[in-house]
Design an enzyme around this catalytic site. Structure first.
Site, PDB file in Angstrom:
ATOM      1  N   GLY A 112       0.824  -1.213   0.000  1.00  0.00           N
ATOM      2  CA  GLY A 112       0.000   0.000   0.000  1.00  0.00           C
ATOM      3  C   GLY A 112       0.855   1.260   0.000  1.00  0.00           C
ATOM      4  O   GLY A 112       2.094   1.205  -0.081  1.00  0.00           O
ATOM      5  N   ARG A 161      -2.635  -8.526  -2.229  1.00  0.00           N
ATOM      6  CA  ARG A 161      -2.520  -8.363  -3.686  1.00  0.00           C
ATOM      7  C   ARG A 161      -1.124  -8.745  -4.150  1.00  0.00           C
ATOM      8  O   ARG A 161      -0.184  -8.748  -3.376  1.00  0.00           O
ATOM      9  CB  ARG A 161      -2.714  -6.889  -4.075  1.00  0.00           C
ATOM     10  CG  ARG A 161      -3.930  -6.266  -3.528  1.00  0.00           C
ATOM     11  CD  ARG A 161      -3.953  -4.808  -3.873  1.00  0.00           C
ATOM     12  NE  ARG A 161      -3.023  -4.033  -3.051  1.00  0.00           N
ATOM     13  CZ  ARG A 161      -2.842  -2.733  -3.169  1.00  0.00           C
ATOM     14  NH1 ARG A 161      -3.478  -2.053  -4.100  1.00  0.00           N
ATOM     15  NH2 ARG A 161      -2.019  -2.088  -2.385  1.00  0.00           N
ATOM     16  N   ASP A 187      -3.982 -12.339   4.171  1.00  0.00           N
ATOM     17  CA  ASP A 187      -5.099 -11.523   4.644  1.00  0.00           C
ATOM     18  C   ASP A 187      -4.943 -11.499   6.164  1.00  0.00           C
ATOM     19  O   ASP A 187      -4.983 -12.559   6.808  1.00  0.00           O
ATOM     20  CB  ASP A 187      -6.424 -12.192   4.220  1.00  0.00           C
ATOM     21  CG  ASP A 187      -7.635 -11.372   4.636  1.00  0.00           C
ATOM     22  OD1 ASP A 187      -7.535 -10.611   5.619  1.00  0.00           O
ATOM     23  OD2 ASP A 187      -8.682 -11.511   3.982  1.00  0.00           O
ATOM     24  N   TYR A 213     -14.146   4.613  10.595  1.00  0.00           N
ATOM     25  CA  TYR A 213     -12.677   4.576  10.595  1.00  0.00           C
ATOM     26  C   TYR A 213     -12.151   5.060  11.956  1.00  0.00           C
ATOM     27  O   TYR A 213     -11.304   4.417  12.576  1.00  0.00           O
ATOM     28  CB  TYR A 213     -12.177   5.478   9.471  1.00  0.00           C
ATOM     29  CG  TYR A 213     -10.685   5.600   9.329  1.00  0.00           C
ATOM     30  CD1 TYR A 213      -9.908   4.507   8.970  1.00  0.00           C
ATOM     31  CD2 TYR A 213     -10.048   6.835   9.509  1.00  0.00           C
ATOM     32  CE1 TYR A 213      -8.536   4.632   8.797  1.00  0.00           C
ATOM     33  CE2 TYR A 213      -8.687   6.970   9.331  1.00  0.00           C
ATOM     34  CZ  TYR A 213      -7.929   5.869   8.984  1.00  0.00           C
ATOM     35  OH  TYR A 213      -6.571   6.002   8.806  1.00  0.00           O
ATOM     36  N   LYS A 265      -9.977   3.269  14.898  1.00  0.00           N
ATOM     37  CA  LYS A 265      -8.661   3.796  15.293  1.00  0.00           C
ATOM     38  C   LYS A 265      -8.575   3.990  16.808  1.00  0.00           C
ATOM     39  O   LYS A 265      -7.566   3.658  17.419  1.00  0.00           O
ATOM     40  CB  LYS A 265      -8.356   5.104  14.543  1.00  0.00           C
ATOM     41  CG  LYS A 265      -8.031   4.883  13.075  1.00  0.00           C
ATOM     42  CD  LYS A 265      -6.751   4.079  12.915  1.00  0.00           C
ATOM     43  CE  LYS A 265      -6.571   3.469  11.553  1.00  0.00           C
ATOM     44  NZ  LYS A 265      -5.437   2.564  11.437  1.00  0.00           N
TER      45      LYS A 265
HETATM   46  C1  AKB Z   1      -7.556   9.089   5.493  1.00  0.00           C
HETATM   47  O1  AKB Z   1      -7.774  10.156   4.898  1.00  0.00           O
HETATM   48  O2  AKB Z   1      -8.427   8.249   5.729  1.00  0.00           O
HETATM   49  C2  AKB Z   1      -6.146   8.825   5.997  1.00  0.00           C
HETATM   50  C3  AKB Z   1      -5.967   9.300   7.399  1.00  0.00           C
HETATM   51  C4  AKB Z   1      -5.783  10.724   7.676  1.00  0.00           C
HETATM   52  O3  AKB Z   1      -5.966   8.517   8.293  1.00  0.00           O
HETATM   53  N1  AKB Z   1      -5.200   9.434   5.108  1.00  0.00           N
END
Ligand code: AKB
Length: 320
Positions: free
Chosen positions: A11, A36, A53, A142, A146
Protein backbone atom coordinates in the site's frame (compact mmCIF):
# COMPACT_ATOMS: atom_id res chain seq x y z
CA UNK A 1 19.50 -8.52 13.38
CA UNK A 2 15.78 -7.72 13.44
CA UNK A 3 13.27 -9.98 11.64
CA UNK A 4 10.40 -7.79 10.48
CA UNK A 5 7.00 -8.62 8.99
CA UNK A 6 4.88 -5.95 7.29
CA UNK A 7 1.16 -6.38 6.64
CA UNK A 8 -0.36 -4.25 3.87
CA UNK A 9 3.18 -3.92 2.52
CA UNK A 10 2.19 -2.96 -1.02
CA UNK A 11 0.00 0.00 0.00
CA UNK A 12 0.88 3.71 0.04
CA UNK A 13 2.67 3.63 3.39
CA UNK A 14 3.78 -0.02 3.29
CA UNK A 15 5.65 0.18 0.01
CA UNK A 16 7.90 2.98 1.25
CA UNK A 17 8.37 1.70 4.81
CA UNK A 18 9.26 -1.67 3.27
CA UNK A 19 11.98 -0.11 1.14
CA UNK A 20 13.43 1.85 4.07
CA UNK A 21 13.44 -1.20 6.36
CA UNK A 22 14.98 -3.42 3.69
CA UNK A 23 17.74 -0.86 3.13
CA UNK A 24 18.38 -0.70 6.85
CA UNK A 25 18.07 -4.33 7.93
CA UNK A 26 18.68 -6.24 4.68
CA UNK A 27 16.04 -7.49 2.23
CA UNK A 28 15.99 -11.06 3.60
CA UNK A 29 15.11 -9.79 7.09
CA UNK A 30 11.97 -7.91 6.01
CA UNK A 31 9.06 -10.15 5.02
CA UNK A 32 6.38 -8.33 3.06
CA UNK A 33 2.76 -9.50 3.09
CA UNK A 34 -0.32 -8.24 1.29
CA UNK A 35 -3.54 -9.61 -0.20
CA UNK A 36 -2.52 -8.36 -3.69
CA UNK A 37 0.31 -9.19 -6.03
CA UNK A 38 -0.62 -6.91 -8.94
CA UNK A 39 1.27 -3.79 -7.77
CA UNK A 40 4.86 -2.93 -6.76
CA UNK A 41 6.25 -6.03 -8.47
CA UNK A 42 9.85 -4.86 -7.92
CA UNK A 43 9.31 -4.93 -4.16
CA UNK A 44 7.80 -8.39 -4.34
CA UNK A 45 10.79 -9.68 -6.31
CA UNK A 46 13.42 -7.96 -4.15
CA UNK A 47 12.91 -10.10 -1.01
CA UNK A 48 10.58 -12.42 0.88
CA UNK A 49 6.88 -11.92 0.10
CA UNK A 50 3.77 -13.86 1.23
CA UNK A 51 0.14 -13.43 0.26
CA UNK A 52 -1.69 -12.78 3.53
CA UNK A 53 -5.10 -11.52 4.64
CA UNK A 54 -4.47 -10.24 8.18
CA UNK A 55 -7.88 -11.56 9.21
CA UNK A 56 -6.45 -15.08 8.81
CA UNK A 57 -4.75 -15.45 12.20
CA UNK A 58 -3.56 -19.01 11.52
CA UNK A 59 -1.77 -18.01 8.32
CA UNK A 60 -0.23 -14.97 10.04
CA UNK A 61 0.96 -17.13 12.94
CA UNK A 62 2.51 -19.60 10.47
CA UNK A 63 4.56 -16.89 8.75
CA UNK A 64 5.67 -15.33 12.05
CA UNK A 65 6.87 -18.71 13.36
CA UNK A 66 8.43 -19.90 10.09
CA UNK A 67 10.32 -16.66 9.52
CA UNK A 68 11.24 -16.10 13.19
CA UNK A 69 9.68 -12.64 13.13
CA UNK A 70 10.32 -10.34 16.13
CA UNK A 71 8.70 -7.09 14.91
CA UNK A 72 5.43 -6.49 13.03
CA UNK A 73 4.55 -3.27 11.19
CA UNK A 74 0.79 -3.74 10.89
CA UNK A 75 -0.25 -1.45 8.04
CA UNK A 76 -3.17 -3.36 6.52
CA UNK A 77 -6.36 -1.31 7.07
CA UNK A 78 -9.21 0.40 5.26
CA UNK A 79 -8.98 4.22 5.15
CA UNK A 80 -11.71 6.66 6.17
CA UNK A 81 -13.88 7.05 3.05
CA UNK A 82 -13.83 3.34 2.20
CA UNK A 83 -14.64 2.53 5.82
CA UNK A 84 -17.63 4.87 5.75
CA UNK A 85 -18.89 3.20 2.55
CA UNK A 86 -18.59 -0.26 4.14
CA UNK A 87 -18.53 -0.01 7.95
CA UNK A 88 -18.90 -3.76 8.57
CA UNK A 89 -15.90 -4.56 6.38
CA UNK A 90 -13.91 -1.76 8.06
CA UNK A 91 -14.62 -3.23 11.49
CA UNK A 92 -13.71 -6.70 10.27
CA UNK A 93 -10.39 -5.71 8.67
CA UNK A 94 -9.28 -2.94 11.01
CA UNK A 95 -10.22 -4.64 14.27
CA UNK A 96 -9.89 -8.37 13.61
CA UNK A 97 -6.65 -7.84 11.69
CA UNK A 98 -5.17 -5.90 14.61
CA UNK A 99 -6.47 -8.41 17.17
CA UNK A 100 -4.71 -11.25 15.29
CA UNK A 101 -1.46 -9.27 15.12
CA UNK A 102 -1.57 -8.54 18.86
CA UNK A 103 -2.47 -12.11 19.85
CA UNK A 104 0.35 -13.56 17.77
CA UNK A 105 2.75 -10.94 19.11
CA UNK A 106 1.77 -11.94 22.66
CA UNK A 107 2.45 -15.60 21.86
CA UNK A 108 5.64 -15.08 19.84
CA UNK A 109 7.15 -12.07 21.64
CA UNK A 110 6.94 -9.57 18.75
CA UNK A 111 7.03 -5.77 18.99
CA UNK A 112 4.20 -4.08 17.07
CA UNK A 113 3.90 -0.79 15.18
CA UNK A 114 0.30 0.17 14.33
CA UNK A 115 -0.61 3.51 12.78
CA UNK A 116 -3.50 5.39 14.30
CA UNK A 117 -4.73 8.58 12.61
CA UNK A 118 -6.06 12.09 13.02
CA UNK A 119 -9.30 10.16 12.38
CA UNK A 120 -9.14 9.04 16.02
CA UNK A 121 -10.41 12.52 16.93
CA UNK A 122 -13.93 13.86 16.52
CA UNK A 123 -16.03 17.01 16.51
CA UNK A 124 -15.80 17.48 20.28
CA UNK A 125 -11.97 17.35 20.25
CA UNK A 126 -10.26 20.78 20.44
CA UNK A 127 -9.73 21.50 16.73
CA UNK A 128 -6.63 23.70 16.90
CA UNK A 129 -3.30 22.46 18.29
CA UNK A 130 -5.11 19.32 19.37
CA UNK A 131 -3.30 18.05 22.48
CA UNK A 132 -1.80 14.58 22.83
CA UNK A 133 -4.22 13.59 25.60
CA UNK A 134 -7.71 14.88 24.90
CA UNK A 135 -11.31 13.97 24.07
CA UNK A 136 -11.60 11.21 21.44
CA UNK A 137 -15.20 10.70 20.30
CA UNK A 138 -14.88 10.19 16.51
CA UNK A 139 -18.04 9.99 14.41
CA UNK A 140 -16.72 7.90 11.48
CA UNK A 141 -16.35 4.10 11.50
CA UNK A 142 -12.68 4.58 10.60
CA UNK A 143 -12.26 6.75 13.69
CA UNK A 144 -14.07 4.24 15.88
CA UNK A 145 -11.66 1.50 14.75
CA UNK A 146 -8.66 3.80 15.29
CA UNK A 147 -9.61 4.69 18.88
CA UNK A 148 -10.47 1.07 19.65
CA UNK A 149 -7.14 0.07 18.09
CA UNK A 150 -5.21 2.52 20.28
CA UNK A 151 -6.95 1.14 23.37
CA UNK A 152 -6.39 -2.47 22.34
CA UNK A 153 -2.67 -1.81 21.79
CA UNK A 154 -2.44 -0.17 25.23
CA UNK A 155 -4.26 -3.17 26.73
CA UNK A 156 -1.77 -5.64 25.24
CA UNK A 157 1.10 -3.52 26.52
CA UNK A 158 -0.19 -3.22 30.07
CA UNK A 159 -1.62 -6.73 30.44
CA UNK A 160 0.87 -8.82 28.43
CA UNK A 161 3.88 -6.49 28.05
CA UNK A 162 3.66 -6.59 24.26
CA UNK A 163 5.88 -3.73 23.02
CA UNK A 164 3.14 -1.86 21.13
CA UNK A 165 3.85 1.58 19.63
CA UNK A 166 1.96 3.86 17.26
CA UNK A 167 1.51 7.34 15.84
CA UNK A 168 -1.57 9.28 14.80
CA UNK A 169 -0.69 9.91 11.18
CA UNK A 170 -2.17 12.88 9.34
CA UNK A 171 -2.74 12.78 5.55
CA UNK A 172 0.37 11.33 3.91
CA UNK A 173 1.58 12.72 0.60
CA UNK A 174 3.80 10.65 -1.67
CA UNK A 175 4.76 10.20 -5.29
CA UNK A 176 5.40 6.45 -5.28
CA UNK A 177 2.26 4.43 -4.47
CA UNK A 178 -1.10 6.27 -4.61
CA UNK A 179 -3.34 6.23 -1.52
CA UNK A 180 -6.84 4.82 -1.81
CA UNK A 181 -10.11 5.60 -0.07
CA UNK A 182 -8.90 8.36 2.25
CA UNK A 183 -10.32 11.81 3.03
CA UNK A 184 -6.88 13.37 2.54
CA UNK A 185 -6.22 11.74 -0.88
CA UNK A 186 -6.88 15.10 -2.58
CA UNK A 187 -3.53 16.34 -1.26
CA UNK A 188 -1.78 13.73 -3.43
CA UNK A 189 -4.09 14.01 -6.46
CA UNK A 190 -3.69 17.80 -6.65
CA UNK A 191 0.05 17.48 -7.46
CA UNK A 192 -0.45 14.77 -10.11
CA UNK A 193 -3.23 16.78 -11.78
CA UNK A 194 -1.26 20.03 -11.57
CA UNK A 195 1.57 18.42 -13.54
CA UNK A 196 -0.61 16.43 -15.95
CA UNK A 197 -3.43 18.92 -16.68
CA UNK A 198 -2.71 22.20 -14.83
CA UNK A 199 -6.09 21.89 -13.10
CA UNK A 200 -7.74 19.91 -10.31
CA UNK A 201 -11.32 19.42 -9.09
CA UNK A 202 -11.21 18.95 -5.32
CA UNK A 203 -13.73 16.88 -3.32
CA UNK A 204 -13.22 19.02 -0.19
CA UNK A 205 -14.03 22.73 0.24
CA UNK A 206 -11.14 25.11 -0.41
CA UNK A 207 -10.71 26.26 3.19
CA UNK A 208 -10.69 22.78 4.81
CA UNK A 209 -7.48 22.69 6.85
CA UNK A 210 -6.03 19.32 7.84
CA UNK A 211 -2.69 18.03 9.11
CA UNK A 212 -0.41 16.55 6.46
CA UNK A 213 3.03 14.95 6.17
CA UNK A 214 5.40 14.12 3.33
CA UNK A 215 6.22 10.43 3.00
CA UNK A 216 9.93 10.63 3.94
CA UNK A 217 8.87 12.09 7.30
CA UNK A 218 6.16 9.43 7.76
CA UNK A 219 8.70 6.65 7.17
CA UNK A 220 11.13 8.36 9.54
CA UNK A 221 8.39 8.59 12.21
CA UNK A 222 7.57 4.88 12.12
CA UNK A 223 11.17 3.66 12.09
CA UNK A 224 12.38 6.16 14.70
CA UNK A 225 9.56 5.38 17.12
CA UNK A 226 10.23 1.63 16.84
CA UNK A 227 13.92 2.23 17.62
CA UNK A 228 13.33 4.58 20.56
CA UNK A 229 14.46 3.35 24.00
CA UNK A 230 11.39 1.92 25.74
CA UNK A 231 12.14 3.70 29.03
CA UNK A 232 11.75 7.10 27.31
CA UNK A 233 8.16 6.38 26.19
CA UNK A 234 5.46 7.70 28.47
CA UNK A 235 2.83 7.45 25.72
CA UNK A 236 2.70 4.52 23.33
CA UNK A 237 -0.61 4.27 21.45
CA UNK A 238 -0.57 6.63 19.89
CA UNK A 239 1.62 9.74 19.48
CA UNK A 240 0.33 12.86 17.71
CA UNK A 241 2.70 13.65 14.81
CA UNK A 242 2.35 16.39 12.24
CA UNK A 243 4.53 18.26 9.76
CA UNK A 244 2.18 20.89 8.32
CA UNK A 245 -1.46 21.86 8.20
CA UNK A 246 -2.98 23.24 5.00
CA UNK A 247 -6.15 23.57 2.91
CA UNK A 248 -6.72 22.99 -0.84
CA UNK A 249 -6.46 26.79 -1.33
CA UNK A 250 -3.07 26.85 0.45
CA UNK A 251 -1.72 23.99 -1.69
CA UNK A 252 -2.97 25.67 -4.87
CA UNK A 253 -1.23 28.93 -3.91
CA UNK A 254 2.11 27.10 -3.55
CA UNK A 255 1.59 25.16 -6.78
CA UNK A 256 0.90 28.46 -8.64
CA UNK A 257 4.39 29.68 -7.71
CA UNK A 258 5.67 27.11 -10.23
CA UNK A 259 2.59 26.52 -12.44
CA UNK A 260 0.99 30.01 -12.63
CA UNK A 261 -1.99 28.83 -14.73
CA UNK A 262 -3.00 26.09 -12.28
CA UNK A 263 -6.80 26.11 -11.76
CA UNK A 264 -8.56 24.71 -8.70
CA UNK A 265 -12.30 23.97 -8.79
CA UNK A 266 -14.60 22.05 -6.47
CA UNK A 267 -17.10 19.20 -6.57
CA UNK A 268 -17.60 18.65 -2.86
CA UNK A 269 -18.31 15.12 -1.66
CA UNK A 270 -20.57 15.46 1.41
CA UNK A 271 -19.32 12.24 3.01
CA UNK A 272 -15.62 13.13 2.87
CA UNK A 273 -16.35 16.79 3.73
CA UNK A 274 -18.28 15.57 6.80
CA UNK A 275 -15.37 13.38 7.87
CA UNK A 276 -12.86 16.22 7.33
CA UNK A 277 -15.03 18.65 9.31
CA UNK A 278 -14.96 16.27 12.27
CA UNK A 279 -11.13 16.09 12.30
CA UNK A 280 -8.72 18.61 13.87
CA UNK A 281 -7.35 21.55 11.86
CA UNK A 282 -3.89 21.12 13.35
CA UNK A 283 -2.25 18.84 15.92
CA UNK A 284 0.23 19.61 18.70
CA UNK A 285 2.99 16.93 18.73
CA UNK A 286 5.13 17.91 21.71
CA UNK A 287 5.07 14.43 23.33
CA UNK A 288 6.55 12.80 20.21
CA UNK A 289 9.26 15.46 20.02
CA UNK A 290 10.24 15.08 23.67
CA UNK A 291 9.85 11.31 24.12
CA UNK A 292 11.54 10.03 20.94
CA UNK A 293 12.93 13.01 19.05
CA UNK A 294 10.27 13.44 16.35
CA UNK A 295 11.29 16.22 13.97
CA UNK A 296 9.79 16.54 10.47
CA UNK A 297 11.98 17.79 7.62
CA UNK A 298 9.36 18.86 5.07
CA UNK A 299 6.98 21.82 5.23
CA UNK A 300 4.46 22.74 2.50
CA UNK A 301 6.98 24.68 0.43
CA UNK A 302 9.72 22.02 0.50
CA UNK A 303 7.24 19.25 -0.18
CA UNK A 304 5.64 21.13 -3.09
CA UNK A 305 9.03 21.65 -4.74
CA UNK A 306 9.95 17.98 -4.30
CA UNK A 307 6.57 16.64 -5.50
CA UNK A 308 6.55 18.88 -8.57
CA UNK A 309 10.13 18.13 -9.49
CA UNK A 310 9.70 14.31 -9.19
CA UNK A 311 6.36 14.28 -11.05
CA UNK A 312 7.43 16.73 -13.74
CA UNK A 313 10.38 14.46 -14.61
CA UNK A 314 8.18 11.36 -14.55
CA UNK A 315 5.56 12.84 -16.86
CA UNK A 316 8.07 14.74 -19.03
CA UNK A 317 6.50 18.13 -18.23
CA UNK A 318 9.25 20.39 -16.83
CA UNK A 319 8.09 23.16 -14.46
CA UNK A 320 11.40 24.46 -13.09
C1 AKB B 1 -7.56 9.09 5.49
O1 AKB B 1 -7.77 10.16 4.90
O2 AKB B 1 -8.43 8.25 5.73
C2 AKB B 1 -6.15 8.82 6.00
C3 AKB B 1 -5.97 9.30 7.40
C4 AKB B 1 -5.78 10.72 7.68
O3 AKB B 1 -5.97 8.52 8.29
N1 AKB B 1 -5.20 9.43 5.11
Amino acid sequence: MKRILITGALGQLGSEIALALRNKYGSDNVILTDIRTDVNKDLIKAGPFEILDCRDGKALHGIVEKSKVDTIYHLAALLSATSEANPALAWDINMNGLFNVLEISRQSGCAVFTPSSIGAFGPTTPANFTPQDTLQRPTSMYGVTKVAGELLCDYYYHKYEVDTRGVRFPGIISNVTPPGGGTTDWAVDIYYEAIKNEKYTCFLKGDTCLDMMYMPDAVQAAVKLMEAPAEKLRHRNAFNVTAMSFSPEDAAAYIRKYIPNFKLSYDVDPVRQGIANSWPNSLEDYAARVEWGWEPKFDLEKMTIDMLSVLSKRFGKPVF
